[in-house]
Design a protein around this motif. Sequence first.
Motif, PDB file in Angstrom:
ATOM      1  N   ARG A   1       0.850  -1.188   0.000  1.00 13.40           N
ATOM      2  CA  ARG A   1       0.000   0.000   0.000  1.00 13.40           C
ATOM      3  C   ARG A   1       0.891   1.245   0.000  1.00 13.40           C
ATOM      4  O   ARG A   1       1.506   1.564   1.021  1.00 13.40           O
ATOM      5  N   LEU A   2       0.929   1.946  -1.091  1.00 13.91           N
ATOM      6  CA  LEU A   2       1.792   3.124  -1.187  1.00 13.91           C
ATOM      7  C   LEU A   2       1.387   4.206  -0.198  1.00 13.91           C
ATOM      8  O   LEU A   2       2.235   4.943   0.308  1.00 13.91           O
ATOM      9  N   SER A   3       0.103   4.302   0.080  1.00 12.29           N
ATOM     10  CA  SER A   3      -0.377   5.330   1.009  1.00 12.29           C
ATOM     11  C   SER A   3       0.058   5.060   2.445  1.00 12.29           C
ATOM     12  O   SER A   3      -0.111   5.914   3.312  1.00 12.29           O
ATOM     13  N   PHE A   4       0.655   3.891   2.693  1.00 13.18           N
ATOM     14  CA  PHE A   4       1.136   3.540   4.027  1.00 13.18           C
ATOM     15  C   PHE A   4       2.659   3.603   4.132  1.00 13.18           C
ATOM     16  O   PHE A   4       3.214   3.351   5.204  1.00 13.18           O
ATOM     17  N   LEU A   5       3.330   3.910   3.022  1.00  9.99           N
ATOM     18  CA  LEU A   5       4.784   3.758   2.983  1.00  9.99           C
ATOM     19  C   LEU A   5       5.555   5.072   2.928  1.00  9.99           C
ATOM     20  O   LEU A   5       6.765   5.072   2.719  1.00  9.99           O
ATOM     21  N   GLY A   6       4.872   6.191   3.133  1.00  9.71           N
ATOM     22  CA  GLY A   6       5.528   7.495   3.040  1.00  9.71           C
ATOM     23  C   GLY A   6       6.711   7.656   3.979  1.00  9.71           C
ATOM     24  O   GLY A   6       7.743   8.225   3.607  1.00  9.71           O
ATOM     25  N   SER A   7       6.580   7.141   5.188  1.00  8.79           N
ATOM     26  CA  SER A   7       7.656   7.294   6.171  1.00  8.79           C
ATOM     27  C   SER A   7       8.838   6.368   5.892  1.00  8.79           C
ATOM     28  O   SER A   7       9.919   6.554   6.438  1.00  8.79           O
ATOM     29  N   ILE A   8       8.626   5.381   5.027  1.00  6.82           N
ATOM     30  CA  ILE A   8       9.694   4.431   4.699  1.00  6.82           C
ATOM     31  C   ILE A   8      10.374   4.792   3.384  1.00  6.82           C
ATOM     32  O   ILE A   8      11.599   4.850   3.295  1.00  6.82           O
TER      33      ILE A   8
ATOM     34  N   LYS B   1       5.247   8.946  -7.015  1.00  6.17           N
ATOM     35  CA  LYS B   1       5.779   8.550  -8.321  1.00  6.17           C
ATOM     36  C   LYS B   1       5.344   7.131  -8.681  1.00  6.17           C
ATOM     37  O   LYS B   1       4.867   6.873  -9.795  1.00  6.17           O
ATOM     38  N   ILE B   2       5.505   6.197  -7.729  1.00  9.74           N
ATOM     39  CA  ILE B   2       5.133   4.800  -7.980  1.00  9.74           C
ATOM     40  C   ILE B   2       3.620   4.676  -8.153  1.00  9.74           C
ATOM     41  O   ILE B   2       3.131   3.907  -8.998  1.00  9.74           O
ATOM     42  N   TYR B   3       2.884   5.450  -7.366  1.00  5.71           N
ATOM     43  CA  TYR B   3       1.419   5.431  -7.463  1.00  5.71           C
ATOM     44  C   TYR B   3       0.962   5.833  -8.862  1.00  5.71           C
ATOM     45  O   TYR B   3       0.100   5.185  -9.468  1.00  5.71           O
ATOM     46  N   LEU B   4       1.537   6.884  -9.419  1.00  3.96           N
ATOM     47  CA  LEU B   4       1.180   7.342 -10.754  1.00  3.96           C
ATOM     48  C   LEU B   4       1.586   6.323 -11.808  1.00  3.96           C
ATOM     49  O   LEU B   4       0.859   6.119 -12.800  1.00  3.96           O
ATOM     50  N   GLU B   5       2.702   5.669 -11.590  1.00  6.01           N
ATOM     51  CA  GLU B   5       3.126   4.615 -12.516  1.00  6.01           C
ATOM     52  C   GLU B   5       2.147   3.446 -12.498  1.00  6.01           C
ATOM     53  O   GLU B   5       1.833   2.866 -13.541  1.00  6.01           O
TER      54      GLU B   5
END
Length: 216
Positions: free
Chosen positions: A193-200, A208-212
């Motif tokens: 889940r990209l929305s959970f990985l901001g701090s990592i 960027k990965i989300y848009l890809e």
Amino acid sequence: MIDTTKIFEHDKALLNDEIKLIAGMDEVGRGPLAGPVVTACVIMPYDSMIDGVFDSKKVTKKNRERLYDEILSHAIDYRITVVGENIIDEINILNATKRAMTESFSFLKIKPDLLLIDAVKLNICKNERAIIKGDANSYAIACASIVAKVYRDRLMQDYAKIYPEYDFENNVGYGTKKHIEAIKKFGITPIHRLSFLGSILGEEECKKIYLERKAK
């Protein structure tokens, strides 16, 4: 020792001439870094109790597996819904959970007279109650809790075979030290889940990965 008869009696006391069928609803997987959120809606009979049903977090894995089969074999009706990481990232985890719950209820073949939900308010049933710590206070919700937990754990066991570096068989997607170290070393999988990985990974990298992902 937990007295599980109390949660059975809690629900049974709600039965009357107008309320004959009670559905319990719960979710599993709101907090993990990877994997779906899973909801279950279960309508159970109240002529007998399945011994040992309680909050899935308080029941051993061995007993959860046993109870899962017993609950589904005794259920009047049930529905399990899985909502994956793409939708979670798109609409956020709370809305993804509500979507899954709504689908679980909507696809029941038999409509209950009362819907009991663990903590979440949905307004999808004419007679609906959100119960704080419902999985420890309501038999129907506890049954749903066990069904959702076992179903999701089994999914994560399957993902562990595909992505063995992340220890999904043990962390079921939660952010353990070993899991986070694997993300930093090997990158992310399609079920993260990209929305959970901001701090990592950093917010910009996640965007960027989300848009890809969306472009594919």
